[in-house]
Design a protein around this motif. Structure first.
Motif, PDB file in Angstrom:
ATOM      1  N   GLU A   4       0.833  -1.204   0.000  1.00  0.00           N
ATOM      2  CA  GLU A   4       0.000   0.000   0.000  1.00  0.00           C
ATOM      3  C   GLU A   4       0.869   1.257   0.000  1.00  0.00           C
ATOM      4  O   GLU A   4       0.596   2.211  -0.747  1.00  0.00           O
ATOM      5  CB  GLU A   4      -0.923  -0.018   1.216  1.00  0.00           C
ATOM      6  CG  GLU A   4      -2.099   0.953   1.149  1.00  0.00           C
ATOM      7  CD  GLU A   4      -1.715   2.366   1.531  1.00  0.00           C
ATOM      8  OE1 GLU A   4      -2.460   3.303   1.178  1.00  0.00           O
ATOM      9  OE2 GLU A   4      -0.664   2.548   2.191  1.00  0.00           O
ATOM     10  N   GLU A   5       1.899   1.257   0.832  1.00  0.00           N
ATOM     11  CA  GLU A   5       2.801   2.415   0.895  1.00  0.00           C
ATOM     12  C   GLU A   5       3.550   2.593  -0.427  1.00  0.00           C
ATOM     13  O   GLU A   5       3.722   3.727  -0.911  1.00  0.00           O
ATOM     14  CB  GLU A   5       3.771   2.249   2.061  1.00  0.00           C
ATOM     15  CG  GLU A   5       3.105   2.331   3.428  1.00  0.00           C
ATOM     16  CD  GLU A   5       4.082   2.098   4.559  1.00  0.00           C
ATOM     17  OE1 GLU A   5       5.205   1.615   4.286  1.00  0.00           O
ATOM     18  OE2 GLU A   5       3.730   2.397   5.720  1.00  0.00           O
ATOM     19  N   LYS A   6       3.995   1.512  -1.039  1.00  0.00           N
ATOM     20  CA  LYS A   6       4.703   1.588  -2.318  1.00  0.00           C
ATOM     21  C   LYS A   6       3.780   2.108  -3.423  1.00  0.00           C
ATOM     22  O   LYS A   6       4.167   2.955  -4.239  1.00  0.00           O
ATOM     23  CB  LYS A   6       5.241   0.207  -2.683  1.00  0.00           C
ATOM     24  CG  LYS A   6       6.037   0.165  -3.982  1.00  0.00           C
ATOM     25  CD  LYS A   6       6.526  -1.248  -4.280  1.00  0.00           C
ATOM     26  CE  LYS A   6       7.277  -1.292  -5.607  1.00  0.00           C
ATOM     27  NZ  LYS A   6       7.709  -2.679  -5.934  1.00  0.00           N
ATOM     28  N   PHE A   7       2.561   1.603  -3.452  1.00  0.00           N
ATOM     29  CA  PHE A   7       1.599   2.041  -4.470  1.00  0.00           C
ATOM     30  C   PHE A   7       1.274   3.525  -4.316  1.00  0.00           C
ATOM     31  O   PHE A   7       1.126   4.250  -5.312  1.00  0.00           O
ATOM     32  CB  PHE A   7       0.323   1.204  -4.355  1.00  0.00           C
ATOM     33  CG  PHE A   7      -0.648   1.402  -5.478  1.00  0.00           C
ATOM     34  CD1 PHE A   7      -0.497   0.706  -6.670  1.00  0.00           C
ATOM     35  CD2 PHE A   7      -1.715   2.288  -5.352  1.00  0.00           C
ATOM     36  CE1 PHE A   7      -1.395   0.883  -7.718  1.00  0.00           C
ATOM     37  CE2 PHE A   7      -2.602   2.481  -6.393  1.00  0.00           C
ATOM     38  CZ  PHE A   7      -2.440   1.772  -7.580  1.00  0.00           C
ATOM     39  N   TYR A   8       1.200   3.989  -3.067  1.00  0.00           N
ATOM     40  CA  TYR A   8       0.885   5.407  -2.828  1.00  0.00           C
ATOM     41  C   TYR A   8       2.033   6.306  -3.284  1.00  0.00           C
ATOM     42  O   TYR A   8       1.799   7.388  -3.849  1.00  0.00           O
ATOM     43  CB  TYR A   8       0.594   5.625  -1.343  1.00  0.00           C
ATOM     44  CG  TYR A   8       0.325   7.069  -0.992  1.00  0.00           C
ATOM     45  CD1 TYR A   8      -0.881   7.671  -1.354  1.00  0.00           C
ATOM     46  CD2 TYR A   8       1.264   7.832  -0.307  1.00  0.00           C
ATOM     47  CE1 TYR A   8      -1.133   8.994  -1.045  1.00  0.00           C
ATOM     48  CE2 TYR A   8       1.023   9.153   0.000  1.00  0.00           C
ATOM     49  CZ  TYR A   8      -0.176   9.731  -0.364  1.00  0.00           C
ATOM     50  OH  TYR A   8      -0.421  11.050  -0.060  1.00  0.00           O
TER      51      TYR A   8
END
Length: 384
Positions: free
Chosen positions: A44-48
């Motif tokens: 999730e953090e990488k996608f954001y």
């Protein structure tokens, strides 16, 4: 006239006695839930960072790269996804009250997983059920349990949370939805309202001048704790003797925690039955523990006590009133209302410069909390 019914969640916590195979499955499920949480959070953090959009993948995405996830109950993995999604929702809605979700570590935090109860069509039962000797759980089958309290037949099972304590004991918390008669709201009066003022030395002092004075469980066990820790420090880490000594230390800490929780339950029940309303201050105990060096604020369990008191009062239709933390309850004279800003921090008694009344700091603070709490309650309710 028909009685109004409400749904109240009630939890029954039972001790589990799993077989070695079932215990191994529980341990594997704890690890898989922790692994899935960390993987979803990292993605999730990488996608954001790459898209400036928040997106949380589903557990099915990870089963191909991590086939060991197929060995545990899929319901537990689905709950991890729901919990992480709710954690983000709470954080985005109120960043001041909720922190950003963090990664879970194996040796820190609580070993537990939750499964939602799913009822099959045509009344063919559910994936979680109570049996004569224990509880039937997904993947684990029938697990032997000690039921000290049986649910009523009209209660509906919602979730089952399997947990393990540091001492190796397994428990299952069964949450039921229970239809109950809606309690009639009780309008508090000054005679039936109690003010509670937190006290480091007495746990609390109330507006009647009574002090709780619970036993200092950790202090009473300080010598035993020191002896166990001293022996532990001299042992080779990872050895059999080290593990046995570590288990002794964990059992003692668990015993102290159970003593603290038992007192919080009994004292909160006594106050909830005796008073129509209780006023407390929104004291930040964590911040206080960082600023006070002469005592352990968190060891008393006052925050836990407040949580227990809140729901026990609500179940009876009684008011739990919280006064904002910046209200000068200790510096305000209860008799004339004068605020003495120069009151020393260590003064246990003080004399009001306006009316000359000699005041006990703790009881005066509790009386002011009671009056301020009632005034705010009447204002919110629109009662003159």
């Amino acid at each position: 006239m028909k009685e109004e019914k409400i749904i109240r969640n009630t939890t029954i916590k039972v001790r589990l006695y799993p077989t070695p195979e079932q215990a191994a499955l529980f341990e594997k499920t704890f690890g898989c839930c922790r692994y899935l949480w960390n993987q979803m959070l990292a993605d999730e953090e990488k996608f954001y960072v790459e898209t400036d959009v928040h997106f949380l993948p589903t557990p099915a995405k990870y089963k191909k790269a991590a086939p060991f996830l197929k060995e545990v109950d899929s319901g537990a993995l689905a709950t991890v996804h729901q919990n992480l999604r709710k954690a983000f929702q709470h954080f985005f809605k109120n960043p001041q009250a909720y922190r950003h979700p963090v990664y879970k570590k194996k040796k820190e935090g609580r070993d537990a997983y939750t499964v939602y109860c799913q009822y099959y069509p045509s009344g063919k039962g559910s994936n979680i059920s109570l049996t004569k000797v224990g509880i039937r759980l997904p993947k684990a089958g029938e697990v032997k349990a000690k039921l000290y309290r049986k649910p009523l037949h009209w209660w509906k099972l919602k979730t089952a949370t399997v947990s393990r304590t540091p001492t190796g004991k397994y428990f299952c918390s069964l949450m039921f939805a229970c239809p109950v008669k809606a309690p009639k709201p009780i309008l508090p009066t000054i005679e039936n309202t109690l003010g509670l003022n937190y006290s480091l030395s007495h746990f609390y002092v109330d507006s009647e001048g009574q002090k709780a004075d619970p036993p200092h469980w950790r202090k009473a066990s300080a010598d035993k704790l020191a002896r166990i820790q001293r022996r532990l420090s001299r042992m080779q880490k990872g050895s059999k003797n080290y593990q046995e000594q570590l288990n002794k230390l964990q059992r003692l800490h668990e015993h102290i925690a159970n003593q603290r929780k038992d007192f919080a339950h009994k004292e909160s029940r006594r106050l909830a039955d005796a008073w129509d309303a209780v006023c407390v201050k929104d004291t930040d105990l964590a911040a206080m523990s960082r600023s006070i060096q002469l005592g352990n604020v968190l060891d008393a369990g006052y925050g836990l006590f407040r949580l227990f008191l809140q729901y026990k009062l609500a179940w009876q239709g009684k008011a739990y009133i919280v006064v904002e933390k910046y209200f000068p309850s200790a510096k305000t004279c209860h008799h004339c209302g004068t605020v003495y800003d120069d009151l020393p921090v260590d003064a246990r008694q003080w004399t009001c410069p306006s009316c000359g009344t000699v005041l006990d700091r703790a009881r005066n603070g509790a009386e002011n909390l009671r009056d301020q709490g009632l005034a705010e309650f009447y204002h919110i309710q629109g009662v003159a």
